[in-house]
Each structure stands twice: as structure tokens, then as C-alpha cells.
Design an enzyme around this catalytic site. Structure first.
Site, PDB file in Angstrom:
ATOM      1  CD  GLU A   1      -2.682  -1.074   2.615  1.00 50.33           C
ATOM      2  OE1 GLU A   1      -3.727  -1.734   2.633  1.00 50.33           O
ATOM      3  OE2 GLU A   1      -2.275  -0.398   3.577  1.00 50.33           O
TER       4      GLU A   1
ATOM      5  CG  ASP B   1      -4.972  -4.764  10.614  1.00 47.26           C
ATOM      6  OD1 ASP B   1      -5.456  -5.818  10.167  1.00 47.26           O
ATOM      7  OD2 ASP B   1      -3.797  -4.680  11.009  1.00 47.26           O
TER       8      ASP B   1
END
Lengths: 345, 345
Positions: A56, A227
């Protein structure tokens, strides 16, 4: 020229500053940035999914600085002796676009996650909270324990992990801190009489680490293990009994515990509570829950702190991260000018 | 550990490899990646706009490697003696998520832009093309000239820039190459008898550098200056007379010359032409136009080449870009282990 801090430089900055002072300053930087939440460009993170994991890019910026973090998540890495999550990031000057700081963020992410949890708990946990259960004793656990010790005064820890070696590592790392540690043989035992319950297991699936019967009135749940999409730890019934706080609702609805709830289930963004615009805990008996997934503004805050502390302590190297040209219009000249400079790996 | 290449290292790699060999290998790496275009995860770039400019993150990945580039665009930088565009990027291993390479990409971006233009021209320009006009003699101009010399055999250059010093710089930098250079006093004069016309001015607005009356039958236009929303160089009527090729249509429709055209105006993605799936130039008299805006896959290609050449030449430093832990589950241990290591800027 940009400053480069590797993980040892970050550790040196923390040690030079003093661990307690570092936590307090990080808390202050985070609080400062949460208080001006609306000034930030909160772009969604860009995620690339692979069979082995995810990579990411997380950008955040205000009118003066631009930050981004590169971070992965590869559950199979521990089998290779590698970390599940590593990260690095940069801070750039918005006025010129030039990078100012490049830093390892493996350690910095762990610090900012701990400090953000404790900052949220200041509005959400009962002020007299002294006892915290920690379920899941992986890489983040000591950072949570330290942050809550320094920022919230939590000095009794009830700990549990399915791996006894993780508990040993935790106890060893925490030995120099002024906390009492009780090792428990189940998550349920750890939660007994806990004012705060931190869940942070690594299981990448819908697990139920914490269910309703384990949590009494007045507890604060610091839920960090939900998460990413498909990964949660808290039972749905417990979520429905809790007053839920998040960092940034559009992201948490995809990644956090609340992915189990309806997309319009009411939640409060924590910056509104920190600023006093909305209430945090409303009664002694309420169950509050911080559904923390980590947000790019927190990376911005810790990079800003590292930049300032690098200047204050002198720790760090300077590197030519982008070309510095004598004549900015003559990039090609770079090829001829430095023919003789070579470096060997 | 990751390899770090600053701009001087990149220059050293180019010199060590030999400029001509470097261009040919870069062409081959780009061609290889364009031929497997559909294997790439082509995420949109993430852009943050500020009053002073823009900062972007450009990711691209296949099943083996993940690349991203940080790049800015700040038109006012030259007033400060800084470059308008600087860039750095990284290549990571998809299997583990760990970064392998960190590199300045100011130089690398200029190289890949030149090589991508020449690669496109191989399918689009007439094979006997020898004369190229270059309008706009900024940082990119010599890279275009070199790429077309090595890859296409273009050895006559007709050049123009509104700033005579830019033409002097260009002529000086190109003196060691086997090309004849004719300085022209207008864009119109530069285009006379040109087989290929490269436009690459810096004006950040809708300008008309090239209009229909300047271009004869059979020319190839290499249009690089339309590279962000609101910035174009080619007149609409000339676009309508041309057979248009782009890198990635969804991005070029926002950023390229074709932002002036209807959103469904037919264009061909250049990878389809390179693979032979669709025709490039269809006749001797057709006007072809490559509307190049730069795409993340090209950054992926050049980073992959730099990684391989760093191994071959030994140029580069190794840095601990992300923490390397003896025990991957004991991140906190890093704080105590290295108490004594300090580095000073």
C-alpha cells in the site's frame, strides 16, 4: 539534500530524546494534527493485492508538508524469518515538491499506533483506568503497553497469547518499565477486572478474540486487530453493545471491526472527540470501543516529529534522494559531469 | 537490505554500460513490458494538488515486482534555481513486500520518456525517417534526440526554443553525438521537411505550438507537452487529422492532447501496435501522433533495468531502508539492542 533515517537512527533518536519524552511528544504531535483534521488532504490509500499479501501507499498532506508511507502486509513472511509488515516513508515540502526526509517506518508505525491508541483512550477510557488486558503479544504489544503506561498511567497488565514464547518476549522487553504483569492462560482470564482491553492478534480472518460475555460495564476496548477487509477480532454482539469511535469512517468501514456492521451504523470520528466537538465516554458504565486501523495522518505526524528530532539531536545521514543540478534546465549535463564518480555495493 | 542509487549512481551506470547500449537495453525492457501490458496492475496515479504544484504517487506491478514513483510538478521552481520536476522511486519484491531498490528517478524518468517515444515511433514514423524537429529545448530535449538517434537512426535535428540559451545548451550537450543540428528561428521553420516532430514545451496552459498548416502528409508527431489537465500544445484541427496513439487511454484522456477531443474519440493504445494486434502507421501519407503523457509501467521498466544493471556493474550503495530484525516478532528489541549506534548528519 534529504535526511535519511534507518531503523537504528530512529531508535537512536528515541533513546537520545528519552523514551518517555518521545512518547509524550508523539502524543502532542498526533493531538495537534487530529485537532486540525479538516486541514488534511485525506486521499484513500492505494492498495495492490497479491496472492502473498498486499502493498500500500498511504499519502496525507496539509498546506505545508506532504507525507506518504510504503507499507506491506505479508502473513507468510514469518515462515521466512521476515517481518509481516515493513514500512518506509517520506516527507516533502509542498512549496517545492522536494523530499525533505526519508525514513524507515517499521518502528515509527509501531510508535504512532501505540500513541494514537493512548490518545483515543484519554477521551474514551475511564480516567481512573489502571489495568489493561493485552490479547496478542506480537510486534505491536510492547508499544501499546508503553504508550498506555506513559500517556494514561496504566501500570497493571494482564497478558495472553496462544504462543507462550510471545509472553516471555513481552515480559523480558517490559522488565525495565514500572509495570506489573500477570500472565494469563486464556483471553477470558486476561479480561477479568480489566479497565481497558487491547486486542491485537495476527490471525488474518474473521476470528472472535473478544465476545460480549468477556466485557463488563465501563470497559474501554482498544481494538487494533481488525485492520483489513476480512480480518476482525470482536464479536458482532459486543460491537452492537459498544459506543464506537474510529479514525476516518470511510476507511474503517472497509477495514475495521465495523465491516461487520451496517454501512450506516453510527460511529464517531475520534478527532471530533479530541477537539471536544462530540462527547467521548458518556457514562461510567458505558462500553467504549476504538476501532483503530491506522491512518495516513498519523504517519504524517510521526514523520514530522522525526524530522524535528533529527534536527534537534543531529541523528541521521543526508542523501541526494533526488538529483541536485547546478543548472536546473540541464539535466542531461549530469551524464557528462560526473563520469568518474562510481560507488560499489 | 535495499540498493540505493542516487542520480550520480544512475549516471555512472549509464556511463559504465555505454550510452548506446543503455538506450538499446531500455528500449528492450520497455518493449518487453509493453508486450505483456495486460499482466500489469495499472492503478491510477494518486495526485495531490497544491497552489504551488502537484505531488503524485505512480504505482505499477506485475506478479513478481511492485514499483512506484514519487514525482512532483512545480512550475515556479526554476525561479528558485530548482527543477520543475524531481522524482524518486522504489522496486519491491511482490512475494515478501520488501523493497529491493530505491533510486533517484529524475534522470531515469527522462531516459524512459525518450525511450518510450522512440519505441512508439518505431511503429508510427515512416521507416526512412531521418529528420526530426524538436520544439522546446528543456531538460527532456537531449534525451529525445539521443533516443531517436540510437533507436530510430534519426541524425538530422531541426531545433527551436523561445529561449536562445536553451538552443545553445542543447547544441553543446549534443556535440559529441553524430547528429547534424539546424537552429531554427520559429517552430514553423523547424517543422519544414521534418519526418518527425517532437513537441515538448513547458507552458502550463492550452497553447498551440503546432497547428495543421505546419504538418505535411506522412509526418509523425511525438507530442509530449500535453501531460496534465489544462496543458496541451497541439491544435485541435491537427489532432482531428491524425491517427492517434496513447499509452493508457483512461489516463491520456485526462492529461494528454486528447483532452481537447470527445471522450469517445478513437485512439489506439500503443502496446496493441507494438504487439502487432493493431496496425500502427497505415500509409505513407497518414499523419500519426503519439500523445505521450508517461505511464507507471514505463517507470517499472526503467527501475527493473537499473536493478539489473546495478548488479552487473556493482554501482550503488546498500541501505537498510526497512528494519532488518534478528527476531521478526521482536520489533521492540530494536530499541534496546542498538543503544550505542548514533549517526550524525
Amino acid at each position: 539534500m534529504a535526511v535519511f533515517l534507518d531503523a537504528h537512527d530512529v531508535a537512536a533518536i528515541v533513546n537520545e530524546t528519552g523514551l518517555e519524552s518521545f512518547w509524550l511528544r508523539l502524543h502532542d504531535y498526533l493531538r495537534h494534527d487530529f485537532l486540525r483534521w479538516e486541514e488534511f488532504d485525506k486521499s484513500p490509500r492505494s492498495a495492490c493485492h497479491f496472492p502473498s499479501g498486499v502493498i500500500e501507499l498511504m499519502p496525507a498532506s496539509d498546506h505545508a508538508a506532504y507525507a506518504f508511507k510504503f507499507v506491506n502486509g505479508h502473513p507468510g513472511n514469518t515462515r521466512r524469518g521476515l517481518q509481516t509488515v515493513v514500512a518506509f516513508g517520506a516527507l516533502a515540502d509542498v512549496e517545492t515538491g522536494y523530499p525533505l526526509l526519508l525514513a524507515d517506518m517499521t518502528l515509527a508505525t509501531a510508535f504512532r499506533t501505540g500513541a494514537a491508541s493512548a490518545l483515543a483512550a484519554r477521551s474514551l477510557a475511564r480516567p481512573d483506568s489502571r489495568t489493561m488486558a493485552i490479547i496478542g503479544l506480537g510486534a505491536q504489544s510492547e508499544f501499546q503497553a508503553c504508550a498506555f503506561r506513559v500517556i494514561m498511567g496504566v501500570d497493571n497488565l494482564r497478558i495472553f497469547d496462544i504462543d507462550p514464547r510471545a509472553a516471555e518476549k513481552f515480559a523480558r522487553n517490559m522488565a525495565r518499565f514500572d509495570v506489573s504483569i500477570i500472565r494469563c492462560s486464556s483471553a477470558e482470564e486476561a479480561t477479568v477486572d480489566a479497565d481497558i482491553v487491547t486486542t491485537i492478534t495476527a490471525d488474518k480472518k474473521r476470528a472472535t478474540v473478544l465476545s460480549g460475555n468477556m466485557i463488563g460495564a465501563g470497559a474501554h476496548i482498544n481494538a487494533l486487530g481488525g485492520d483489513c477487509p476480512g480480518k476482525t477480532e470482536i464479536s458482532r454482539d459486543l460491537l452492537l453493545r459498544s459506543n464506537i469511535f474510529v479514525e476516518y469512517a470511510p476507511q474503517t468501514r472497509l477495514e475495521g471491526e465495523i465491516q461487520q456492521l451496517a454501512p450506516d451504523h453510527p460511529v464517531t470520528e475520534i478527532w471530533e472527540t479530541i477537539s471536544g466537538a462530540k462527547p467521548g465516554r458518556r457514562s461510567e458504565r458505558e462500553i467504549t470501543l476504538f476501532d483503530g486501523v491506522g491512518f495516513a495522518v498519523e504517519d504524517f505526524s510521526v514523520l514530522r516529529l522525526l524530522m524535528d528530532l533529527s534536527r534537534e539531536t543531529g541523528v541521521g545521514q543526508t542523501i541526494e534522494l533526488v538529483a541536485e543540478l547546478a543548472d536546473p534546465k540541464n539535466l542531461f549535463g549530469l551524464l557528462q559531469l560526473r563520469n568518474n564518480e562510481r560507488r560499489y555495493a
